[in-house]
Design a protein around this motif. Structure first.
Motif, PDB file in Angstrom:
ATOM      1  N   CYS A 107       0.845  -1.191   0.000  1.00  0.00           N
ATOM      2  CA  CYS A 107       0.000   0.000   0.000  1.00  0.00           C
ATOM      3  C   CYS A 107       0.887   1.250   0.000  1.00  0.00           C
ATOM      4  O   CYS A 107       1.996   1.245   0.546  1.00  0.00           O
ATOM      5  N   THR A 108       0.405   2.282  -0.621  1.00  0.00           N
ATOM      6  CA  THR A 108       1.113   3.566  -0.644  1.00  0.00           C
ATOM      7  C   THR A 108       0.163   4.665  -0.194  1.00  0.00           C
ATOM      8  O   THR A 108      -1.057   4.459  -0.079  1.00  0.00           O
ATOM      9  N   THR A 109       0.707   5.842   0.025  1.00  0.00           N
ATOM     10  CA  THR A 109      -0.137   6.964   0.434  1.00  0.00           C
ATOM     11  C   THR A 109      -1.004   7.466  -0.724  1.00  0.00           C
ATOM     12  O   THR A 109      -1.875   8.312  -0.522  1.00  0.00           O
ATOM     13  N   ASN A 111      -2.881   5.280  -2.563  1.00  0.00           N
ATOM     14  CA  ASN A 111      -4.106   4.460  -2.616  1.00  0.00           C
ATOM     15  C   ASN A 111      -4.673   4.150  -1.232  1.00  0.00           C
ATOM     16  O   ASN A 111      -5.580   3.335  -1.105  1.00  0.00           O
ATOM     17  N   VAL A 112      -4.144   4.813  -0.205  1.00  0.00           N
ATOM     18  CA  VAL A 112      -4.647   4.629   1.157  1.00  0.00           C
ATOM     19  C   VAL A 112      -4.851   6.005   1.803  1.00  0.00           C
ATOM     20  O   VAL A 112      -3.961   6.861   1.742  1.00  0.00           O
ATOM     21  N   ASN A 133      -8.162   1.543   2.363  1.00  0.00           N
ATOM     22  CA  ASN A 133      -7.791   1.321   0.970  1.00  0.00           C
ATOM     23  C   ASN A 133      -8.827   1.992   0.063  1.00  0.00           C
ATOM     24  O   ASN A 133      -9.981   1.581   0.006  1.00  0.00           O
ATOM     25  N   SER A 135      -8.394   2.350  -3.276  1.00  0.00           N
ATOM     26  CA  SER A 135      -8.191   1.926  -4.660  1.00  0.00           C
ATOM     27  C   SER A 135      -9.132   0.771  -5.007  1.00  0.00           C
ATOM     28  O   SER A 135      -9.919   0.314  -4.175  1.00  0.00           O
ATOM     29  N   SER A 138      -6.455  -4.856  -4.144  1.00  0.00           N
ATOM     30  CA  SER A 138      -5.951  -5.147  -2.799  1.00  0.00           C
ATOM     31  C   SER A 138      -4.509  -4.678  -2.671  1.00  0.00           C
ATOM     32  O   SER A 138      -3.756  -4.646  -3.644  1.00  0.00           O
ATOM     33  N   CYS A 139      -4.137  -4.307  -1.456  1.00  0.00           N
ATOM     34  CA  CYS A 139      -2.750  -3.923  -1.188  1.00  0.00           C
ATOM     35  C   CYS A 139      -2.365  -4.396   0.206  1.00  0.00           C
ATOM     36  O   CYS A 139      -3.217  -4.740   1.026  1.00  0.00           O
ATOM     37  N   ARG A 140      -1.074  -4.409   0.452  1.00  0.00           N
ATOM     38  CA  ARG A 140      -0.548  -4.976   1.695  1.00  0.00           C
ATOM     39  C   ARG A 140       0.053  -3.880   2.580  1.00  0.00           C
ATOM     40  O   ARG A 140       0.902  -3.113   2.152  1.00  0.00           O
ATOM     41  N   MET A 141      -0.423  -3.831   3.827  1.00  0.00           N
ATOM     42  CA  MET A 141       0.106  -2.893   4.823  1.00  0.00           C
ATOM     43  C   MET A 141       1.253  -3.572   5.555  1.00  0.00           C
ATOM     44  O   MET A 141       1.059  -4.564   6.262  1.00  0.00           O
ATOM     45  N   SER A 205       7.090   2.637   0.985  1.00  0.00           N
ATOM     46  CA  SER A 205       6.581   3.690   0.109  1.00  0.00           C
ATOM     47  C   SER A 205       7.307   4.997   0.395  1.00  0.00           C
ATOM     48  O   SER A 205       7.621   5.316   1.552  1.00  0.00           O
TER      49      SER A 205
END
Length: 242
Positions: A107-109, A111-112, A133, A135, A138-141, A205
């Motif tokens: 995850c980045t700033t 898309n979060v 999230n 976006s 799915s993304c990973r924290m 990120s």
């Protein structure tokens, strides 16, 4: 296609010719003794030519048989080569497919979205960060929020090890993750400083999010006491009690 005479037929004809010539030669001799004259020479020549013809016939027949065998071998070899497979699966054919799913990207700033709320009542010793999230994927924290409260203290707020989850936190579209942050021990302290906004970075990120401090008067932070928990799906009693 070649037609070969039967070896037995050639041999019989040769034998008959030789016998006839021999009898003729014997009849011409006055003494009854076999003559070694022209008839004998002719007989020998005919016999030699007949034997040569028989040998040539046999050689040609053998050559034909060998040629047929070689042709058959070439045909079999050609069939084997032509029937070979041209593709496959896995490493041989280059068309192998994996059975696992690809891991979600970090995850980045971008898309979060990160927000902050107070936890508990006065003296407001903790806040809760929420990362949602925004976006369509799915993304990973990963890890914990890298928080910088003060310009005078550029180091990140240190994490609390016991709050680290056992498995990575993967956010589906619209799903949130949480992190508990301790600001101070509460009360009035000369080391406390008021913060109205602060920055948060996500592990892996380069982006930086500006987060507004909750409440009209901001929050009081103490660099000697602050700490943060790891990103989790939900706050947990005990693990996030610090």
């Amino acid at each position: 296609m070649r037609t070969f005479r039967n070896r037995s037929t050639v041999l019989a004809a040769t034998t008959t010719a030789v016998l006839a010539l021999t009898l003729t030669a014997c009849g011409d001799s006055d003494t009854g003794t076999k003559s070694a004259g022209p008839a004998a020479s002719t007989s020998a020549t005919v016999a030699a030519e007949a034997a040569g013809a028989e040998k040539a016939s046999g050689d040609e027949q053998e050559a034909g048989t060998t040629g047929s065998a070689e042709a058959g071998t070439e045909q079999v070899a050609g069939t084997a080569k032509g029937s070979g497979t041209t593709g496959g699966s896995g490493a041989a054919g280059g068309t192998g497919t994996g059975t696992g799913t690809k891991a979600a990207a970090l995850c980045t700033t971008k898309n979060v979205a990160i927000t902050a709320e107070r936890q508990d009542g006065p003296p407001y010793t903790h806040i809760v960060l929420t990362a949602k999230n925004t976006s369509s994927a799915s993304c990973r924290m990963s890890g914990f929020p890298q928080i910088q409260f003060l310009e005078s203290h550029r180091e990140n707020v240190p994490p609390v090890a016991k709050s680290k989850p056992e498995a990575p936190v993967v956010l589906t579209p619209g799903a949130p993750a949480y992190a508990l942050v301790r600001l101070s021990n509460g009360g009035v302290n000369e080391d406390n400083e008021v913060v109205t906004d602060f920055s948060v970075m996500l592990e892996g990120s380069d982006g930086q999010a500006a987060v507004a401090a909750p409440g009209e008067g901001g929050i009081a932070v103490n660099p000697a006491k602050w700490a943060t928990g790891y990103w989790t799906y939900e706050l947990r009693n005990g693990a996030d009690d610090f």
